[in-house]
Design an enzyme around this catalytic site. Structure first.
Site, PDB file in Angstrom:
ATOM      1  N   HIS A  96      10.475  -1.173   2.580  1.00 40.77           N
ATOM      2  CA  HIS A  96      10.119   0.252   2.584  1.00 40.77           C
ATOM      3  C   HIS A  96       9.475   0.658   3.905  1.00 40.77           C
ATOM      4  CE1 HIS A  96      10.992   0.087  -1.638  1.00 40.77           C
ATOM      5  NE2 HIS A  96       9.978  -0.721  -1.894  1.00 40.77           N
ATOM      6  N   HIS A 135      14.177   1.492  -4.703  1.00 44.18           N
ATOM      7  CA  HIS A 135      14.825   0.175  -4.676  1.00 44.18           C
ATOM      8  C   HIS A 135      16.297   0.316  -5.036  1.00 44.18           C
ATOM      9  CE1 HIS A 135      10.609  -0.185  -5.968  1.00 44.18           C
ATOM     10  NE2 HIS A 135      10.575  -1.135  -5.054  1.00 44.18           N
TER      11      HIS A 135
END
Lengths: 327, 327
Positions: free
Chosen positions: A56, A215
């Protein structure tokens, strides 16, 4: 799989080595790559600690520094860091004023940060972020997912901590910012986890995933590709409907990693027009790749309603690898 | 083609509208979207003007602001802006101390900026950047291409202009920085120009283009995908061999738009190790998407040799949409 890597098993450590080499004026690495910490601590300040699965970036290590986090614990890609990472980080950055954990609402993260809090024996409060309006429960969560709004919480609470706020006030401020924040994302392509070697999900050449998670988890539904204005209309309606507020806000258009700045600014333009319909004025703006999903194409829209307190700490100086102003 | 857009013919204007809406504290738009200019000019300062085809964002509009550019002229995607754009921008930002044009070495850009210089009747010098060591002549150039090093020239010359340097010194400094700078890129995927609707070039699942240009132009050769270390070794060898210098440098790892930060930092780590072999020490670092090629996956490595003068202006305060420190 096409990636600039050497060996899938070393992606995280080699990337962290590059990160601290590039930003050695701001951060240093904990032993065994357990955490990234602020190079110079401020004694007497409440320490802010976050972390989560990698992939991320710049979240969270890119937000370690003056006015934001004191430490970040990176797990393997899309995998929670372990309690011993958090305990080691807490030991390294606690200067006696206690610690605030900022945790995205995923079961693994919440459980591991909670174990670390119990085991460390230190004075710790936790803010859990759950800003994603797309779905209520999901693949990895009970309740809503914590997504790009987490970065807003880290910035706001980080600035207040820098000014000397105590642990109790910071916990209250963090919860308040989370309550004032909503996000929703859209994916045009899947991401590919290096260790998996293939895309996380299949998606047609004419499809997009509305409400995707960071995700690549499923969102609300798979729909045919639409225009930026139509996408912004649906996302902003979901966000504004849930916020149920009018007035000044931060409008944050976040790229997932593979979407060009040109498209992100076009989405900003589209989202701003939609917000006006709901009586929300983007008095502050942020556009860029801040809370990404590896090489996923797409973006999320985050809106944080601003009161005087939140606006003031949002504007306060920050000096991290990925966010820097006023210093 | 999967893009967050409304209509291919409005991509540029809608993106620019979003850009100035998000950064209205720093920039404003010229009429008919001809240019992006600094909101507040500094009378008596030499004005810096750049521009080029769009699709490389944040270059150049993202670098308009204190300590960098005074104006940027965006052409259509991968298309040179027109002389009337540059003349309008020059008219808007010249405060009497003259103008410096910073132009990437592509035939269309060089020709149009030169026409604008002649037609405007103002006191104008031009710095042409040609930092790409990959090829000597190419699809759109006589001589080497100007790529990510352009941004380094803009930063360094911008800081010197802010400090009051005159036009002649700025021209000399810009040429000096360009001579101290070399770049080379690698592409893992093609980019897709919105108006074309399909990838600019075909590339196999196991191939990469070594020495690619920032419009997806051919580089040195098409080779099988290699490790990050092997890629860094070839790129750094080409750069260092051409620089033929040792000592402190800026190491700038630039993403082309679709490559995650995790990989860019891993490449920074790999490039740093390779530079050591050539006696070059990365005393300054920059990692991120600064000179992009729409949604191309891949990166470039840029090295600028630092002397005291260049290092000092590199470190000087800058306040633009895409680069900000010290203010």
């Amino acid at each position: 799989m096409k990636k600039l890597i050497n060996d899938v098993s070393n992606v995280l450590t080699e990337s962290l080595d590059g990160f601290v080499a590039a930003h050695g004026d701001i951060v240093m690495l904990g032993e065994e790559h357990k955490f990234v910490r602020r190079k110079v601590l401020k004694p007497g300040k409440v320490a802010l600690l976050s972390g989560g699965g990698s992939g991320h970036e710049p979240l969270h290590a890119g937000f370690v520094g003056h006015g934001m986090l004191d430490a970040a614990c990176p797990g393997q890609v899309f995998t929670s860091p372990t309690p011993d990472q958090m305990i080691a980080a807490a030991d390294a950055v606690d200067t006696g004023a206690g610690l605030l954990f900022i945790v995205k609402n995923y079961e693994g993260d919440v459980m591991n940060f909670d174990m670390a809090r119990e085991m460390s024996g230190r004075d710790i409060e936790t803010v859990i972020t759950d800003d994603d309006v797309a779905v209520e429960n999901s693949l990895y969560t009970t309740g809503r997912r914590g997504v790009a709004g987490t970065m807003v919480v880290e910035k706001v609470v980080g600035a207040a901590a820098e000014r000397g706020a105590d642990l109790k006030s910071l916990k209250a401020l963090g919860d308040k910012v989370n309550r004032a924040t909503r996000s929703m994302g859209v994916a045009l392509t899947s991401c590919t986890v290096p260790a998996a070697g293939k895309p996380t999900f299949a998606i047609g050449e004419n499809e997009m995933e509305m409400g995707v998670g960071i995700h690549g988890e499923p969102g609300r539904r798979r729909v045919a590709l639409r225009t930026a204005n139509e996408i912004a209309e649906e996302m902003v309606a979901a966000i504004a409907g849930d916020l149920n507020a009018r007035g000044d806000a931060l409008l944050f258009v976040n790229g997932f990693g593979a979407t060009p700045a040109m498209e992100l600014y076009l989405m900003y333009n589209a989202a701003k027009a939609q917000l006006a319909k709901h009586g929300i004025n983007p008095a502050r703006a942020l556009v860029g790749n801040y809370v990404t999903s590896l090489d996923m194409a797409g973006c999320s829209i985050t809106v944080t309603m601003l009161d005087e307190e939140i606006a003031q700490v949002w504007d306060a100086p920050v000096h991290t690898a990925a966010l820097r102003w006023g210093l």
